[in-house]
Design an enzyme around this catalytic site. Structure first.
Site, PDB file in Angstrom:
ATOM      1  N   HIS A  18      -1.177   2.337  18.596  1.00  0.00           N
ATOM      2  CA  HIS A  18      -0.345   1.125  18.573  1.00  0.00           C
ATOM      3  C   HIS A  18       1.121   1.536  18.451  1.00  0.00           C
ATOM      4  CE1 HIS A  18       0.036   1.716  14.284  1.00  0.00           C
ATOM      5  NE2 HIS A  18      -1.252   1.473  14.052  1.00  0.00           N
ATOM      6  N   HIS A  21       2.121   4.163  15.727  1.00  0.00           N
ATOM      7  CA  HIS A  21       1.883   5.567  16.091  1.00  0.00           C
ATOM      8  C   HIS A  21       2.949   6.015  17.091  1.00  0.00           C
ATOM      9  CE1 HIS A  21      -2.453   4.153  15.407  1.00  0.00           C
ATOM     10  NE2 HIS A  21      -2.228   5.008  14.424  1.00  0.00           N
ATOM     11  N   CYS A 126     -10.973   6.041  -1.354  1.00  0.00           N
ATOM     12  CA  CYS A 126     -10.580   5.034  -0.352  1.00  0.00           C
ATOM     13  C   CYS A 126     -10.734   5.671   1.027  1.00  0.00           C
ATOM     14  CB  CYS A 126      -9.128   4.585  -0.565  1.00  0.00           C
ATOM     15  SG  CYS A 126      -8.528   3.582   0.835  1.00  0.00           S
ATOM     16  N   CYS A 129      -7.472   5.751   3.170  1.00  0.00           N
ATOM     17  CA  CYS A 129      -6.557   6.865   2.845  1.00  0.00           C
ATOM     18  C   CYS A 129      -7.221   8.205   3.067  1.00  0.00           C
ATOM     19  CB  CYS A 129      -6.138   6.826   1.377  1.00  0.00           C
ATOM     20  SG  CYS A 129      -5.189   5.412   0.886  1.00  0.00           S
ATOM     21  N   CYS A 144      -6.994  -0.640  -3.241  1.00  0.00           N
ATOM     22  CA  CYS A 144      -6.028   0.356  -2.757  1.00  0.00           C
ATOM     23  C   CYS A 144      -4.796  -0.415  -2.285  1.00  0.00           C
ATOM     24  CB  CYS A 144      -6.626   1.140  -1.588  1.00  0.00           C
ATOM     25  SG  CYS A 144      -5.369   1.988  -0.608  1.00  0.00           S
ATOM     26  N   HIS A 147      -4.405  -0.254   1.648  1.00  0.00           N
ATOM     27  CA  HIS A 147      -5.447  -0.804   2.529  1.00  0.00           C
ATOM     28  C   HIS A 147      -6.061  -2.106   2.016  1.00  0.00           C
ATOM     29  CE1 HIS A 147      -5.044   3.434   3.763  1.00  0.00           C
ATOM     30  NE2 HIS A 147      -5.179   2.907   4.959  1.00  0.00           N
ATOM     31  N   LYS A 298       3.164  -6.859   8.542  1.00  0.00           N
ATOM     32  CA  LYS A 298       2.456  -5.587   8.691  1.00  0.00           C
ATOM     33  C   LYS A 298       1.413  -5.731   9.803  1.00  0.00           C
ATOM     34  CE  LYS A 298      -0.064  -2.120   6.149  1.00  0.00           C
ATOM     35  NZ  LYS A 298      -0.679  -1.630   4.945  1.00  0.00           N
ATOM     36  N   LYS A 301      -5.480  -5.195  12.072  1.00  0.00           N
ATOM     37  CA  LYS A 301      -6.537  -5.726  12.943  1.00  0.00           C
ATOM     38  C   LYS A 301      -6.964  -7.105  12.456  1.00  0.00           C
ATOM     39  CE  LYS A 301      -8.594  -1.509  14.671  1.00  0.00           C
ATOM     40  NZ  LYS A 301      -9.374  -0.441  14.083  1.00  0.00           N
TER      41      LYS A 301
END
Ligand code: MSP
Length: 524
Positions: A18, A21, A126, A129, A144, A147, A298, A301
């Site tokens: 995405h 990245h 996690c 992570c 977490c 996440h 942020k 998905k």
């Protein structure tokens, strides 16, 4: 020979790339392309991180083997980097045979040195992570923080690495080498984390994680995915504790390792400790970039707002990635978070690439043809003492200084500032009025100054916009490639006397993204 070795983080191959990245890969690519204009031998490594529980679970959920999932996604990452003109020299996959074999050797060396011991352990893991979390770091609801998921309680006998043994040396290194963690404001965060550092588990039982590299001599345990992943920076070069390859000797230590702020702890604490344990020099700089949000939210998905670079390229019908590359690089100051929105993208590239730079070239070339039939006479060539010439040379130095601090957005702004100066110069000197008043020599010198400035701008901008810069070079009738220009050889007054261009060769280097022509608008 001055070498320069740069790396990116390797992306988890559990999904497709995405624009987050892409932000990191473009940033590292811009650095690589800039340093290629200054150093003899630049080596740029990227790749995919393919082991661990996250990949294992995603593959199972999608009815594939982990290797099938990794093959599919590694292919998507490579394709995406090709679409974005990422000029990496090597793409490593942690499922590469050579990588797997060397990681086992690394683990063995750590064991032989007495840095690894067995220990029964209960911890909170996690999967997002790929890391055990300290209860202190969880949110009030026990999630977490990165996440927003509850970590899994794990009770196992694992191999542990004596991270605490290296704590003082790492602290000392950070304090003595201010360039080690960049931007500098991140160093304190790492020093605080170091205060609480404990030994870490560096293996998982095969029952809990089967997809990974087995511990040498103990098939019941799998090497922790972060040891596996971090090692890529040296396994790619053929590091071998007994017989390091020529490439390793040539390029290690890395000059800059570019990563996201979320994985700074792994790169500024775990990685230096592993390197110290292997008796290897540390990278000169770990540069942590900020995160990209979409419309200030942020990317996730579950929200459904994940954007791939191809979505932007398709919706704006871009024929090359330059505008996207440019926007991503200017959307945030060095190390800070940035944001993508279609509107900001369109406005920014129209302002900088179409109006500021594109129009400047276009109207200057047109005047050159209209007033001088495209010809430059020897007496029109201006001297390096000219104010604009001095400003051009100053800009090269300013851009280099910015890049030395990895300030990619700030370097672009230096170039745009210079282009603003040149635009103002054109408006102030008004070559069209000079032509009307038949002050042809003065008019020609103004045009020459602008064309030379454009040559400087195109060369400096080539790391961001390789296609547009090349187009500018061709319209300036240059035979060398804009990307190959050595900044030290960029001297004023090199556009030679003679016929520079003709009407039919002049075309806009970047068309404004208007809502009328943007595919997004058409479709939606
Ligand atoms: N596999 C690990 C890295 C191992 S490096 C030895 C990993 N992978 S990742 O796919 O989750 O992230 C890869 C890189 O992309 C990280 O540097 C991360 O910070 C970056 N980004 C992921 N999402 C991002 C944004 N939304 N914005 C900017 N960068 C982001 O972590």
């Amino acid at each position: 020979m001055k070498k320069y070795y740069l790396t990116t983080a390797i992306d988890y191959a559990n999904g497709a790339p995405h624009i987050g990245h892409a932000y990191e890969k473009i940033q590292t690519d811009v650095l690589a392309r800039h340093f290629r204009q200054r150093y003899d031998d630049v080596y740029f490594l990227t790749g995919t991180d393919e082991h661990g529980i996250k990949i294992q679970k995603t593959a199972a959920a999608q009815g594939m083997t982990p290797k099938e999932l990794c093959d599919l996604n590694a292919g998507k990452f490579r394709e995406c980097w090709d679409d974005l003109d990422i000029s990496y020299n090597q793409f490593i996959r942690t499922t590469d045979e050579q990588h797997e074999a060397i990681v086992q050797k690394i683990f063995k060396k750590l064991q032989d040195n007495g840095d690894i011991y067995k220990h029964s352990y209960t911890g909170l893991y996690c999967a997002g992570c790929e890391s055990f979390l300290n209860p202190r770091d969880l949110t009030e609801d026990g999630l977490c923080p990165d996440h927003q998921k509850k970590p899994e309680e794990v009770k196992e006998e694992n191999y542990f690495f004596k991270l605490s043994k290296y704590k003082d040396r790492i602290i000392e290194h950070i304090k003595n080498n201010p360039e080690f963690i960049q931007p500098e404001f991140r160093a304190n965060e790492v020093l605080n984390q170091l205060e609480h550092i404990e030994d870490i588990s560096v293996s998982r039982s095969k029952e809990s994680v089967s997809w990974g590299i087995p511990v040498p001599g103990d098939d019941s345990q799998i090497i922790y995915v972060w040891i596996d992943a971090l090692s890529n920076y040296i396994t790619a070069l053929g590091y071998d504790s007994e017989n390091p390859a020529e490439k390793f000797n040539k390029y290690w230590p890395a000059d800059v390792q570019v990563i996201g702020k979320d994985i700074l702890k792994f790169h500024a604490i775990y990685w230096p400790a592993f390197l110290m344990a292997l008796d290897l020099p540390l990278p000169k700089t770990i540069f942590a970039h900020g995160w990209i949000t979409i419309d200030q939210t942020k990317m996730s998905k579950s929200i459904g707002n994940v954007i791939a670079p191809k979505d932007v390229m398709d919706s704006f019908e871009l024929s090359h990635p330059d505008a996207f590359r440019y926007f991503m690089m200017v959307t945030a100051p060095a190390g800070r978070d940035g944001n993508y929105s279609d509107l900001d993208f369109k406005e920014r590239v129209n302002a900088d690439l179409a109006n500021n730079i594109g129009n400047l070239l276009n109207r200057t070339l047109n005047m050159q043809v209209k007033y001088f039939a495209g010809e430059i006479k020897p007496e029109f060539i201006t001297s390096a003492d000219d104010d604009i010439a001095k400003e051009a040379v100053k800009t090269v130095e300013a851009v280099k200084a910015r890049f030395d601090k990895f300030e990619v957005a700030e370097a672009a702004q230096e170039i745009v500032n210079f282009s603003n100066v040149v635009n103002k110069y054109v408006n102030d000197t008004a070559p069209w009025s000079l032509a009307k008043e038949e002050k042809m020599s003065e008019c020609a010198k103004v045009l020459y100054n602008v064309l030379e400035s454009m040559r400087f701008i195109a060369a400096l901008l080539a790391p961001y916009t390789p296609n547009i810069s090349q187009d500018i070079y061709e319209q300036l009738n240059r035979t060398e490639k804009a990307s190959d220009v050595r900044l030290d050889d960029l001297k004023w007054g090199e556009i030679p006397a003679g016929v520079l261009t003709e009407k039919s060769k002049i075309k806009p280097v970047f068309l404004r993204l208007d809502s009328e022509i943007a595919g997004a608008a058409k479709k939606g």
